[in-house]
Write a protein that holds these residues in place. Structure first.
Motif, mmCIF file in Angstrom:
data_model
loop_
_atom_site.group_PDB
_atom_site.id
_atom_site.type_symbol
_atom_site.label_atom_id
_atom_site.label_comp_id
_atom_site.label_asym_id
_atom_site.label_seq_id
_atom_site.Cartn_x
_atom_site.Cartn_y
_atom_site.Cartn_z
ATOM 1 N N LEU A 88 41.996 38.998 12.560
ATOM 2 C CA LEU A 88 41.676 38.246 11.337
ATOM 3 C C LEU A 88 40.684 39.165 10.548
ATOM 4 N N GLU A 89 40.899 39.375 9.414
ATOM 5 C CA GLU A 89 39.734 40.391 8.650
ATOM 6 C C GLU A 89 39.034 39.303 7.696
ATOM 7 N N ASN A 90 37.693 39.780 7.830
ATOM 8 C CA ASN A 90 36.689 38.951 7.161
ATOM 9 C C ASN A 90 36.830 38.754 5.642
ATOM 10 N N PHE A 91 37.814 39.227 4.899
ATOM 11 C CA PHE A 91 37.885 39.378 3.403
ATOM 12 C C PHE A 91 39.084 38.367 3.287
ATOM 13 N N PHE A 98 39.050 30.213 10.620
ATOM 14 C CA PHE A 98 39.569 30.432 11.704
ATOM 15 C C PHE A 98 38.623 31.402 12.509
ATOM 16 N N LYS A 99 37.468 31.799 12.121
ATOM 17 C CA LYS A 99 36.639 32.679 12.703
ATOM 18 C C LYS A 99 36.147 32.120 14.038
ATOM 19 N N LYS A 100 36.225 31.024 14.294
ATOM 20 C CA LYS A 100 35.901 30.384 15.603
ATOM 21 C C LYS A 100 36.792 30.662 16.496
ATOM 22 N N TYR A 101 37.848 31.213 16.185
ATOM 23 C CA TYR A 101 39.077 31.426 17.225
ATOM 24 C C TYR A 101 39.192 33.056 17.346
ATOM 25 N N THR A 102 38.357 33.763 16.857
ATOM 26 C CA THR A 102 38.367 35.102 17.201
ATOM 27 C C THR A 102 37.894 35.309 18.480
ATOM 28 N N LEU A 103 38.281 36.589 19.072
ATOM 29 C CA LEU A 103 37.944 36.767 20.433
ATOM 30 C C LEU A 103 36.919 38.126 20.600
ATOM 31 N N ALA A 104 37.056 39.289 19.791
ATOM 32 C CA ALA A 104 36.001 40.410 19.810
ATOM 33 C C ALA A 104 36.299 41.188 18.610
ATOM 34 N N PRO A 105 35.184 41.975 18.147
ATOM 35 C CA PRO A 105 35.595 42.877 16.979
ATOM 36 C C PRO A 105 36.743 43.784 17.378
ATOM 37 N N GLU A 111 35.902 45.445 9.762
ATOM 38 C CA GLU A 111 35.919 43.833 9.455
ATOM 39 C C GLU A 111 37.005 43.297 9.774
ATOM 40 N N GLU A 112 37.483 43.316 11.045
ATOM 41 C CA GLU A 112 38.535 42.854 11.608
ATOM 42 C C GLU A 112 38.287 42.206 13.140
ATOM 43 N N TYR A 113 38.976 41.252 13.413
ATOM 44 C CA TYR A 113 38.640 40.685 14.663
ATOM 45 C C TYR A 113 39.875 40.134 15.322
ATOM 46 N N TRP A 114 39.909 40.474 16.686
ATOM 47 C CA TRP A 114 41.167 40.131 17.688
ATOM 48 C C TRP A 114 41.063 38.576 17.522
ATOM 49 N N MET A 115 42.320 37.754 17.338
ATOM 50 C CA MET A 115 42.576 36.511 17.417
ATOM 51 C C MET A 115 43.123 35.895 18.825
ATOM 52 N N ASP A 116 42.739 34.794 19.152
ATOM 53 C CA ASP A 116 43.288 34.149 19.834
ATOM 54 C C ASP A 116 44.858 33.356 19.355
ATOM 55 N N VAL A 117 45.734 34.032 19.762
ATOM 56 C CA VAL A 117 47.151 33.656 19.422
ATOM 57 C C VAL A 117 47.805 32.324 20.198
ATOM 58 N N SER A 118 46.972 32.366 21.113
ATOM 59 C CA SER A 118 47.628 31.086 21.806
ATOM 60 C C SER A 118 46.980 29.649 21.290
ATOM 61 N N ASN A 119 46.152 29.996 20.297
ATOM 62 C CA ASN A 119 45.629 28.720 19.662
ATOM 63 C C ASN A 119 46.563 28.172 18.589
ATOM 64 N N SER A 120 46.910 26.890 18.980
ATOM 65 C CA SER A 120 47.987 26.088 18.275
ATOM 66 C C SER A 120 47.623 25.875 16.689
ATOM 67 N N GLN A 121 46.106 25.870 16.258
ATOM 68 C CA GLN A 121 45.874 25.694 14.638
ATOM 69 C C GLN A 121 46.263 27.016 14.063
ATOM 70 N N TRP A 122 45.750 28.339 14.884
ATOM 71 C CA TRP A 122 46.451 29.462 14.227
ATOM 72 C C TRP A 122 47.948 29.778 14.352
ATOM 73 N N GLN A 123 48.451 29.405 15.176
ATOM 74 C CA GLN A 123 49.729 29.433 15.358
ATOM 75 C C GLN A 123 50.583 28.523 14.072
ATOM 76 N N ASP A 124 50.001 27.292 13.929
ATOM 77 C CA ASP A 124 50.725 26.534 12.873
ATOM 78 C C ASP A 124 50.191 27.201 11.363
ATOM 79 N N TYR A 150 48.165 41.538 23.031
ATOM 80 C CA TYR A 150 48.694 41.545 24.315
ATOM 81 C C TYR A 150 47.987 42.617 25.132
ATOM 82 N N TYR A 151 47.948 43.767 24.539
ATOM 83 C CA TYR A 151 47.353 45.016 25.253
ATOM 84 C C TYR A 151 46.041 44.840 25.676
#
Length: 277
Positions: A88-91, A98-105, A111-124, A150-151
């Motif tokens: 997820l990019e901050n711009f 969705f920033k609450k579902y980010t995992l790490a820079p 400007e970008e953060y890894w996302m929790d792709v298992s989160n159903s709201q992000w998926q939807d 996944y890496y």
């Protein structure tokens, strides 16, 4: 008199020949073959005219209207739309949501953060909102970034989350190309699900690499290059289409990449910079 008449008829003929050759030369130049593939994520509307020289391009859909996408397609160019599914990019206008579902820079991309792709709201959101919106613009396919999540987090819920997103995007009946994500791609090849989930892969920096401290663009080291070539052979054998994006490959290296891609049926793009304009 005969000589003068011959001369009079000769010069118009000569002029016609010259005119014909000049016209032929102009037409040949105007009708030069289109390049196969280009990635222009940093391009905006003022540079639309450049895309007529490509058979297939990748664009950031939020920078264009549906009418502009259609205009590009009418010139004979296929348009794939970029969609960042693993970060997820901050711009982005939906960053706060969705920033609450980010995992790490994201390293090297501040400007970008890894996302929790298992989160159903992000998926939807990706499937039912953003994916639907972009598909309705008339795109020819999706260019999906950052299955490399996944890496970074090699967990089953991450793997299944990516599969859920890809399966959902498949409902729009558009080809899906994954940018990077070799760990995810190879696992999906091994379990037999790859072709049901996506259609191709794009790999950056097979022959070139980026020094992010400057930035500068160098030749890839032999070990990494060999790894990517083996990986892309697996993707090809699995029935996936393969694309390469390289950065500032010089003339000699470009010839090597050309040979490699022609031998394997791959397409590639030589980007001028990370900005991909």
């Amino acid at each position: 008199m005969k000589i003068k008449k011959t001369q009079i008829s000769f010069f118009p003929s000569l002029l016609l020949c010259v005119f014909f050759l000049l016209t032929l030369s102009f037409c040949t130049k105007a009708e030069s073959p289109k390049q196969d593939y280009g990635v222009f994520l940093g391009m905006d509307t003022k540079d639309l005219h450049k895309l007529k020289d490509y058979k297939m391009v990748v664009l950031e859909p939020s920078n264009f209207s549906a009418e502009q996408i259609q205009e590009i397609k009418e010139r004979g160019t296929k348009v794939y739309g970029y969609l960042n599914i693993g970060a997820l990019e901050n711009f982005r206008p939906y960053y706060e949501q969705f920033k609450k579902y980010t995992l790490a820079p994201y390293e090297n991309w501040e400007e970008e953060y890894w996302m929790d792709v298992s989160n159903s709201q992000w998926q939807d959101f990706l499937i039912k909102s953003l994916g639907k919106q972009y598909a309705a613009m008339g795109l020819d396919g999706f260019f999906l970034d950052n299955t490399d999540i996944y890496y970074q987090y090699p967990k089953e819920e991450v793997y299944q989350g990516l599969k859920t997103i890809l399966t959902g995007l498949k409902q729009y009946s558009l080809p899906l190309i994954l940018n990077g994500g070799d760990t995810f791609v190879q696992k999906s090849i091994e379990d037999g699900s790859a072709l049901s989930l996506f259609d191709g892969v794009n790999q950056e920096c097979v022959f070139t690499k980026i020094d992010f401290t400057k930035p500068s663009y160098l030749s890839q080291d032999k070990e990494t290059k060999a790894y990517y070539e083996e990986y892309l052979e697996k993707a090809k054998t699995a029935g996936l289409s393969v694309y390469l994006t390289e950065y500032q490959a010089n003339s000699e290296l470009s010839q090597e990449i050309d040979r490699y891609c022609k031998d394997n049926g791959f397409l590639w793009y030589n980007a001028e910079s990370l900005e991909l304009r």
